[in-house]
Design a protein around this motif. Structure first.
Motif, PDB file in Angstrom:
ATOM      1  N   ALA A   1       3.474  -5.708   0.127  1.00  0.00           N
ATOM      2  CA  ALA A   1       4.348  -5.315  -0.974  1.00  0.00           C
ATOM      3  C   ALA A   1       4.295  -6.333  -2.109  1.00  0.00           C
ATOM      4  O   ALA A   1       3.868  -7.476  -1.924  1.00  0.00           O
ATOM      5  N   SER A   2       4.784  -5.916  -3.250  1.00  0.00           N
ATOM      6  CA  SER A   2       4.870  -6.784  -4.428  1.00  0.00           C
ATOM      7  C   SER A   2       5.620  -8.075  -4.124  1.00  0.00           C
ATOM      8  O   SER A   2       5.289  -9.131  -4.657  1.00  0.00           O
TER       9      SER A   2
ATOM     10  N   THR B   1       1.108  -5.060  -5.724  1.00  0.00           N
ATOM     11  CA  THR B   1       0.865  -4.607  -4.353  1.00  0.00           C
ATOM     12  C   THR B   1      -0.531  -5.112  -4.006  1.00  0.00           C
ATOM     13  O   THR B   1      -1.429  -5.083  -4.840  1.00  0.00           O
ATOM     14  N   LYS B   2      -0.689  -5.599  -2.764  1.00  0.00           N
ATOM     15  CA  LYS B   2      -1.936  -6.261  -2.387  1.00  0.00           C
ATOM     16  C   LYS B   2      -2.578  -5.583  -1.174  1.00  0.00           C
ATOM     17  O   LYS B   2      -1.872  -5.228  -0.229  1.00  0.00           O
TER      18      LYS B   2
ATOM     19  N   GLY C   1       4.882   5.337   5.805  1.00  0.00           N
ATOM     20  CA  GLY C   1       3.664   6.134   5.724  1.00  0.00           C
ATOM     21  C   GLY C   1       3.321   6.648   4.337  1.00  0.00           C
ATOM     22  O   GLY C   1       2.415   7.458   4.175  1.00  0.00           O
ATOM     23  N   SER C   2       4.018   6.175   3.331  1.00  0.00           N
ATOM     24  CA  SER C   2       3.754   6.607   1.958  1.00  0.00           C
ATOM     25  C   SER C   2       2.451   5.993   1.453  1.00  0.00           C
ATOM     26  O   SER C   2       2.131   4.846   1.743  1.00  0.00           O
ATOM     27  N   GLU C   3       1.717   6.789   0.682  1.00  0.00           N
ATOM     28  CA  GLU C   3       0.508   6.256   0.046  1.00  0.00           C
ATOM     29  C   GLU C   3       0.823   5.659  -1.322  1.00  0.00           C
ATOM     30  O   GLU C   3       0.055   4.860  -1.832  1.00  0.00           O
ATOM     31  N   SER C   4       1.912   6.042  -1.939  1.00  0.00           N
ATOM     32  CA  SER C   4       2.227   5.590  -3.296  1.00  0.00           C
ATOM     33  C   SER C   4       2.359   4.077  -3.383  1.00  0.00           C
ATOM     34  O   SER C   4       2.902   3.441  -2.486  1.00  0.00           O
ATOM     35  N   ILE C   5       1.863   3.548  -4.484  1.00  0.00           N
ATOM     36  CA  ILE C   5       2.085   2.146  -4.806  1.00  0.00           C
ATOM     37  C   ILE C   5       3.477   2.091  -5.436  1.00  0.00           C
ATOM     38  O   ILE C   5       3.788   2.871  -6.338  1.00  0.00           O
ATOM     39  N   LYS C   6       4.310   1.183  -4.966  1.00  0.00           N
ATOM     40  CA  LYS C   6       5.697   1.119  -5.442  1.00  0.00           C
ATOM     41  C   LYS C   6       5.867   0.311  -6.722  1.00  0.00           C
ATOM     42  O   LYS C   6       6.759   0.578  -7.506  1.00  0.00           O
ATOM     43  N   TRP C   7       5.012  -0.737  -6.929  1.00  0.00           N
ATOM     44  CA  TRP C   7       5.193  -1.579  -8.103  1.00  0.00           C
ATOM     45  C   TRP C   7       3.951  -2.443  -8.308  1.00  0.00           C
ATOM     46  O   TRP C   7       3.026  -2.436  -7.506  1.00  0.00           O
ATOM     47  N   ASN C   8       3.963  -3.207  -9.382  1.00  0.00           N
ATOM     48  CA  ASN C   8       2.898  -4.161  -9.682  1.00  0.00           C
ATOM     49  C   ASN C   8       2.772  -5.194  -8.556  1.00  0.00           C
ATOM     50  O   ASN C   8       3.751  -5.518  -7.901  1.00  0.00           O
TER      51      ASN C   8
ATOM     52  N   VAL D   1     -14.329 -11.515   2.240  1.00  0.00           N
ATOM     53  CA  VAL D   1     -12.957 -11.069   2.399  1.00  0.00           C
ATOM     54  C   VAL D   1     -12.404 -10.856   0.992  1.00  0.00           C
ATOM     55  O   VAL D   1     -12.635 -11.682   0.097  1.00  0.00           O
ATOM     56  N   LEU D   2     -11.706  -9.742   0.796  1.00  0.00           N
ATOM     57  CA  LEU D   2     -11.202  -9.390  -0.526  1.00  0.00           C
ATOM     58  C   LEU D   2      -9.684  -9.240  -0.516  1.00  0.00           C
ATOM     59  O   LEU D   2      -9.115  -8.725   0.444  1.00  0.00           O
ATOM     60  N   LEU D   3      -9.072  -9.657  -1.596  1.00  0.00           N
ATOM     61  CA  LEU D   3      -7.657  -9.395  -1.834  1.00  0.00           C
ATOM     62  C   LEU D   3      -7.599  -8.618  -3.142  1.00  0.00           C
ATOM     63  O   LEU D   3      -7.936  -9.150  -4.206  1.00  0.00           O
ATOM     64  N   ILE D   4      -7.238  -7.338  -3.046  1.00  0.00           N
ATOM     65  CA  ILE D   4      -7.243  -6.433  -4.192  1.00  0.00           C
ATOM     66  C   ILE D   4      -5.796  -6.215  -4.632  1.00  0.00           C
ATOM     67  O   ILE D   4      -4.945  -5.829  -3.821  1.00  0.00           O
ATOM     68  N   VAL D   5      -5.530  -6.453  -5.925  1.00  0.00           N
ATOM     69  CA  VAL D   5      -4.157  -6.476  -6.431  1.00  0.00           C
ATOM     70  C   VAL D   5      -4.050  -5.697  -7.736  1.00  0.00           C
ATOM     71  O   VAL D   5      -4.853  -5.897  -8.644  1.00  0.00           O
ATOM     72  N   ASN D   6      -3.026  -4.821  -7.838  1.00  0.00           N
ATOM     73  CA  ASN D   6      -2.726  -4.214  -9.139  1.00  0.00           C
ATOM     74  C   ASN D   6      -1.769  -5.146  -9.874  1.00  0.00           C
ATOM     75  O   ASN D   6      -0.771  -5.588  -9.330  1.00  0.00           O
TER      76      ASN D   6
END
Length: 162
Positions: free
Chosen positions: A142-143, A127-128, A118-125, A25-30
């Motif tokens: 969300a962040s 996001t998971k 339905g947006s694909e954009s990442i809104k902020w740092n 299981v992965l949690l991917i975060v910017n």
């Protein structure tokens, strides 16, 4: 195409295949080091220590696209995360998560789990994306979502993979 088709650049410059994480299981975060959400590193590390690394891994992707909050070079980012938050989960080279230079992994993640309206954009740092042990993207957070609030969802996915 699946999440396992991607190769990534580690924070030390070496290449790593997502195949390495098959069955986990992965949690991917910017991430970013100078963000109001930066203290989430501590909670992300706690999840990694509690559930990983055999069956659960947090993957951190530094990004400087939001308020220029990750201006440092990779070595400095790595040192900052280790010294301030004890991070020992995998960190990768800085990437872009939006725009023409979006990292291919993030392009895939955003297509699989869209954001608000339905947006694909990442809104902020911070996001998971939560990925199950079969490589399916099952949720986007969300962040503002605290990592500790995802604990039960992660446990549920881990129980399904056992």
């Amino acid at each position: 195409m699946s999440i396992y088709d991607f190769s990534l650049t580690n924070i030390d410059g070496s290449t790593r295949s997502m195949q390495e994480f098959k069955g986990k299981v992965l949690l991917i975060v910017n991430t970013a080091s100078k963000c109001g959400f930066t203290p989430q590193y501590k909670a992300l590390q706690a999840l990694y220590e509690d559930f990983g690394p055999e069956k659960f891994v947090v993957l951190g992707f530094p990004c400087n696209q939001f308020g220029q909050q990750e201006p440092a070079a990779e070595a400095e980012i790595n040192q900052f995360c280790e010294l301030n938050f004890g991070v020992n989960f995998p960190l990768f080279a800085k990437i872009e998560v939006n725009g023409a230079n979006t990292d291919p992994l993030y392009r895939y993640l955003k297509q699989q789990a869209k954001g608000l309206l339905g947006s694909e954009s990442i809104k902020w740092n911070f996001t998971k994306f939560l990925v199950d042990s079969q490589g399916q993207v099952v949720a986007r957070f969300a962040s503002t979502t605290k990592p500790e609030s995802m604990r039960e969802k992660i446990k549920s996915l881990l129980n399904k993979s056992s």
